[in-house]
Scaffold this active site. Structure first.
Site, PDB file in Angstrom:
ATOM      1  N   GLY A   3       0.819  -1.206   0.000  1.00  0.00           N
ATOM      2  CA  GLY A   3       0.000   0.000   0.000  1.00  0.00           C
ATOM      3  C   GLY A   3       0.848   1.249   0.000  1.00  0.00           C
ATOM      4  O   GLY A   3       1.682   1.461  -0.879  1.00  0.00           O
ATOM      5  N   ASP A   4       0.634   2.083   1.012  1.00  0.00           N
ATOM      6  CA  ASP A   4       1.372   3.352   1.109  1.00  0.00           C
ATOM      7  C   ASP A   4       2.432   3.313   2.193  1.00  0.00           C
ATOM      8  O   ASP A   4       2.821   4.338   2.732  1.00  0.00           O
ATOM      9  CB  ASP A   4       0.390   4.502   1.372  1.00  0.00           C
ATOM     10  CG  ASP A   4      -0.486   4.234   2.591  1.00  0.00           C
ATOM     11  OD1 ASP A   4      -0.315   3.180   3.245  1.00  0.00           O
ATOM     12  OD2 ASP A   4      -1.355   5.082   2.888  1.00  0.00           O
ATOM     13  N   GLU A   5       2.921   2.117   2.508  1.00  0.00           N
ATOM     14  CA  GLU A   5       3.864   1.963   3.612  1.00  0.00           C
ATOM     15  C   GLU A   5       5.208   1.443   3.110  1.00  0.00           C
ATOM     16  O   GLU A   5       5.274   0.525   2.290  1.00  0.00           O
ATOM     17  CB  GLU A   5       3.292   0.991   4.645  1.00  0.00           C
ATOM     18  CG  GLU A   5       4.031   0.997   5.968  1.00  0.00           C
ATOM     19  CD  GLU A   5       3.265   0.242   7.032  1.00  0.00           C
ATOM     20  OE1 GLU A   5       2.441   0.861   7.730  1.00  0.00           O
ATOM     21  OE2 GLU A   5       3.468  -0.974   7.157  1.00  0.00           O
TER      22      GLU A   5
END
Length: 225
Positions: free
Chosen positions: A119-121
């Protein structure tokens, strides 16, 4: 033995001797090609970064040999859903790609490794003097939050970073504890509980998981089946 037979025998020997190195070279080249293909398959296609396994493996190795300088960081891009909803997933992908390239370059310049965790990690593992922690993480945040131009739209990333240092944790704390500590530190920064630059404590590293996840992650509210 007739001379012609000897010559034919020597010719066969020479052909075999010449063929063996070529065959070995072909096998080595094929092996290298397969390894490159496997390495490419393990990398995230959007950012070119490796995944969680690579980050965990590097952290394990460094935890055994360089604990005094070992840092693990978790960075999370805030507001990605808003970008996706307002400008489309292509804009969100552009944002993720930019952050991935930036954290990858930042870590590589310091001899470290960055990974996309999903994801956005993102995560990074590297060696830094403890006196440089705050300066370096502040520089990373500034770099990651530089504007991104996507088809004429200026995207302004906001990033939360959590840092765990092996020197702040018990000697027995391995890679999983360092990663959990950095993840908890990031979450505390993201929710506003702690300011930017917050460093993971022993409590963060040993926070119990809920259904195998850090408290606050999606899915931790679900009942145990």
């Amino acid at each position: 033995m007739p001379a012609t037979t000897v010559l034919r025998s020597r010719s066969r020997t020479l052909i075999i001797a010449a063929t063996v190195p070529l065959a070995l070279a072909a096998l080595l080249a094929d092996g290298m090609r397969v390894r490159r293909q496997l390495d490419a398959a393990r990398k995230d296609p959007l950012t070119g970064l490796p995944g969680r396994d690579a980050l965990t493996d590097r952290t394990k190795r460094l935890a055994r040999t360089h604990r005094e300088q070992l840092h693990v960081l978790i960075a999370d891009a805030d507001g990605l859903k808003t970008v996706n909803d307002s400008l489309g997933h292509a804009a969100g992908d552009a944002l993720i790609a930019a952050i991935g390239h930036r954290i990858g370059a930042w870590a590589a310049a310091r001899g470290g490794l960055a990974a996309r965790l999903g994801g956005d990690e993102f995560g990074a593992v590297l060696l830094l003097p403890p006196t440089a922690t705050l300066r370096e993480t502040a520089a990373l945040r500034e770099e990651l939050e530089q504007p991104v131009d996507h088809n004429g739209h200026i995207l302004r990333p906001a990033v939360s970073i959590g840092t765990a240092r092996a020197v702040d944790l018990p000697d027995a704390a391995g890679a999983s504890r360092l990663l959990r500590g950095a993840d908890m530190a990031m979450y505390r920064v993201k929710t506003g509980e702690q300011p930017h630059g917050y460093l993971a404590t022993r409590h963060d590293a040993y926070t119990p998981t809920v259904h195998g996840r850090r408290p606050g992650r999606p899915g931790t509210h679900l009942p145990v089946g």
